[in-house]
Every structure is written in C-alpha cells, then in structure tokens.
Design an enzyme around this catalytic site. Structure first.
Site, PDB file in Angstrom:
ATOM      1  N   GLU A  58     -10.159  -1.776   3.207  1.00 40.72           N
ATOM      2  CA  GLU A  58      -9.137  -2.095   4.201  1.00 40.72           C
ATOM      3  C   GLU A  58      -9.726  -2.231   5.600  1.00 40.72           C
ATOM      4  O   GLU A  58      -9.230  -3.005   6.414  1.00 40.72           O
ATOM      5  CB  GLU A  58      -8.053  -1.015   4.189  1.00 40.72           C
ATOM      6  CG  GLU A  58      -6.908  -1.286   5.142  1.00 40.72           C
ATOM      7  CD  GLU A  58      -5.777  -0.270   5.038  1.00 40.72           C
ATOM      8  OE1 GLU A  58      -4.940  -0.241   5.942  1.00 40.72           O
ATOM      9  OE2 GLU A  58      -5.730   0.483   4.045  1.00 40.72           O
ATOM     10  N   ILE A 103       0.841  -1.203   0.000  1.00 46.40           N
ATOM     11  CA  ILE A 103       0.000   0.000   0.000  1.00 46.40           C
ATOM     12  C   ILE A 103       0.874   1.250   0.000  1.00 46.40           C
ATOM     13  O   ILE A 103       1.651   1.459   0.933  1.00 46.40           O
ATOM     14  CB  ILE A 103      -0.914   0.014   1.235  1.00 46.40           C
ATOM     15  CG1 ILE A 103      -1.801  -1.242   1.258  1.00 46.40           C
ATOM     16  CG2 ILE A 103      -1.773   1.277   1.269  1.00 46.40           C
ATOM     17  CD1 ILE A 103      -2.549  -1.426   2.564  1.00 46.40           C
ATOM     18  N   GLY A 104       0.745   2.097  -0.995  1.00 44.21           N
ATOM     19  CA  GLY A 104       1.535   3.318  -1.083  1.00 44.21           C
ATOM     20  C   GLY A 104       0.762   4.537  -0.646  1.00 44.21           C
ATOM     21  O   GLY A 104       0.462   5.430  -1.456  1.00 44.21           O
ATOM     22  N   SER A 161       0.858   6.032   3.295  1.00 41.00           N
ATOM     23  CA  SER A 161       1.473   6.811   4.378  1.00 41.00           C
ATOM     24  C   SER A 161       2.791   7.450   3.946  1.00 41.00           C
ATOM     25  O   SER A 161       3.548   6.880   3.160  1.00 41.00           O
ATOM     26  CB  SER A 161       1.724   5.916   5.589  1.00 41.00           C
ATOM     27  OG  SER A 161       0.522   5.390   6.082  1.00 41.00           O
TER      28      SER A 161
END
Length: 384
Positions: A251, A130-131, A133
């Site tokens: 999510e 997951i890109g 934060s």
C-alpha cells in the site's frame, strides 16, 4: 545506524515504449476529463476505464499468466501507475485490488482463491476494499476488535465494525483483518485475514460516510453475526499480523504517495505562466526538486520489489515525505496566487486548489499516520 539506499531502476527501450503506449492511450481516453476531475484521480471510480486497462494487460502486470497476469517487471508496472496518476486517470475501481489485495492473494491465497479472483482483477472486473481501520483502534492496528469465531461446520461468524473503508459500497470483496483468538490485549497474536464477499454475505451492512466535500467514498462496514464460509480464511490462521504488514508494504510502495495532488502543481505552474516574480520561480523550483527526489526514491522501491527484497521501510519513508510534500503544496499555492479556492469556480486553478485543500488532511492518515511511520523508520535505523 543501518544505512538505506534507493537503487535506481534500469530504463530500457521496452519501458520507454510502454510509457509512450500508455501516454497515447491516456491522451485519448481522458481527453474530455476536466482538471477538477483529474484532481480526483484516486477517488475517480470508473469500471469502464478499469476494464480498458485490463484489456491492455496493464493490471496484475507482474503476476503469472495462469492467473491473468503478464509476467512483466515491477518497474514496468511502476511506469503504468506513474503515467495514469500523472494524467489524473480514474483509478479507484481497480486501484486497491491491483496494488495490494491481488498481491496478497497471490502470496497467501489457496489455489482455488487465486483461480477464482486474480484473473478477474487482471481484467479490471473485480473491485476490493480494505478491512483494516476500526472506530476504537485509530492507527493502532494491533488493537483490532472485530472478531471471527469458527463454527461447528467450519464456517466463520464475524462481529465488529470497520471504518473509513473506501468504496466498500462498490467493492466485490474485502480482505478483513480480524481477531480469531485471544483479546486485543494480545496485540499481534491471534489475528487472521479473511476474504469477504461484499455482495453476498448475510449480516454485513455498509453505511456511507461523507467527506468535507459531501462526497461518498468512505464507509462504515458493520458485521453482525455475519457468516463467512470455511474457505474464507486467507493464509494461515493466527498469522494475520505478518500478512497485513506485507499488505501495508504494498500500500505504501507506489508513486501515489506524492502524485495524488499533482494536478494542483500543474495548475499552479499554469497560473504563474509568464510571471517574473522571483519568489514564485524559486518556490516552483523547490517544489520541482522535491518532486524529482521523491520520484527517485519511489522508483527505488520498485527496484527493490523487482529484486524480491522487502521495501517496507523504504516505502514508509517515501510515504511520509510524500504526504508532507502534498500537504505543503496547497499552502504554497495560496501564497503565490491571489485567488479564492472554490470547487464551483470556472477557473481551473481555483477549483483544483479548493479540492486539494479539503482532501489534503487525509494524506498523512491513509496508509498509516505520520507518527506510526516514523516509529517504523526509527526502529530500522536503530534510533529506538
């Protein structure tokens, strides 16, 4: 105030047969897996196990068959997830791809992107990270600074850094949330999502971030003039915020928000077996009541998904309450059993307790901090 309901899904012979089938498979596949390993379920990375899940049609279950799916119901998928997590299965190699990246591709991807990637996810052959934060953004996702600029040939040049990127060092792809126009002051405007090949992108570097236990799950991903092809765009340029909110709903929507520490509850009940301590019996009763309530609410999210409704607020409530349950559990366990937490202990309760204590601070961070989630919930209820 807007009322919220969590509808109960309908159990039937098909779902019960599926549950029995999954339990039988897991009993054999995980027979040699120790309690401490089961406690690491979320972080257990095993491509072989993920392929075995794919071979049985238990990944991408709700997707169209032309993309490798089984066209089964959202609740049938829920049954599989619930059983694998309750058993402490090593799910990390397929978890993100099956839970959110695949559904995001299915909704926003081009036909070429879908055909190239979705069947591989369904087969347990493709891992995503997951890109989202970033070092300077914290939980304020709208403050994203990573930037992708169009080049003359249509390709993208990307600069910036992503942080806490789970299994980026193993992943085949990332869905990158970035800014494609404007500045961070524009907040939700000017953001997009790009599909990043983690194995073959020049200018991309992955740095390990070790956790309290010295384990390597997290990473910092640095883009320095990284070049992505023109067809890397996922969905519509400038619609990244809407898309990423949908991804976050996926999510937050599953039973993992209260089952990732279930092994400690199992070991706690075992450690108290035969005890006549009324306080202990009362505490276990309260924990079990909370677990049953969370399960009912989580199953309600699956029911809403089945109806095609947006369960983002319902999922936020389950995630917030689930994180509270999981973070309270280690303290309750320590108050009931006089034992020293120790990862190296041969006592399963002590080892699992130590692991859960060190893992639990992240429970209220992953998938959105408690403060962010409560803001979302308050707006839906008309309280702010």
């Amino acid at each position: 105030m807007t009322p919220l309901t969590f509808p109960a899904p309908v159990e039937n012979a098909r779902t019960e047969a599926l549950r029995a089938e999954v339990r039988g498979f897991l009993a054999e596949a995980l027979a040699s897996r120790a309690p401490l390993e089961r406690a690491e379920s979320w972080n257990g990375f095993d491509r072989g196990f993920s392929r075995a899940m794919g071979q049985r049609g238990w990944l991408g279950m709700t997707w169209p068959r032309r993309y490798g799916g089984q066209e089964r119901t959202a609740f049938e998928r829920y049954v599989v997830i619930e059983e694998t997590l309750a058993a402490g299965a090593p799910v990390a190699a397929h978890w993100i791809a099956d839970r959110q990246s695949g559904p995001t591709l299915l909704r926003y991807g081009t036909e070429a992107q879908k055909q190239a990637i979705l069947p591989r996810i369904a087969a347990g052959e493709c891992t995503f990270c997951i890109g989202m934060s970033e070092p300077d953004a914290g939980s304020d996702l709208a403050a994203v600074r990573t930037r992708a600029d169009r080049q003359g040939d249509g390709s993208w040049r990307v600069n910036g850094t992503k942080l806490w990127t789970t299994y980026a060092h193993e992943a085949d792809y990332m869905i990158l949330f970035c800014r494609t126009s404007g500045t961070p002051a524009d907040r939700h405007e000017g953001t997009s999502q790009l599909l990043v090949d983690m194995k073959h992108t020049p200018g991309l570097t992955v740095f390990p971030v070790h956790d309290l236990m010295g384990q390597h799950h997290f990473n910092e991903v640095h883009f320095e003039d990284a070049r992505l092809p023109a067809d890397a765009l996922l969905g519509t340029e400038g619609s990244g915020w809407t898309q990423v909110m949908g991804e976050l709903a996926y999510e937050r929507s599953g039973p993992e928000r209260f089952l990732s520490s279930i092994q400690l509850l199992i070991e706690l009940i075992g450690a108290l077996q035969g005890s006549e301590n009324e306080a202990a019996r009362s505490a276990i009763g309260r924990l079990f009541s909370h677990l049953v309530t969370l399960r009912h609410m989580s199953r309600g999210v699956a029911s809403l998904l089945e109806k095609g409704e947006n369960p983002s607020v319902h999922a936020a409530i389950v995630k917030d309450l689930g994180a509270t349950f999981e973070q309270d559990l280690p303290d309750i366990a320590r108050s009931l059993v006089d034992a020293r937490p120790d990862l190296a202990s041969t006592n399963d309760f002590c080892a699992v307790l130590a692991y859960t204590i060190m893992a639990s601070p992240a429970f209220s961070l992953r998938g959105g901090t408690r403060e962010i989630l409560r803001g979302i919930i308050a707006r839906q209820l008309g309280l702010r």
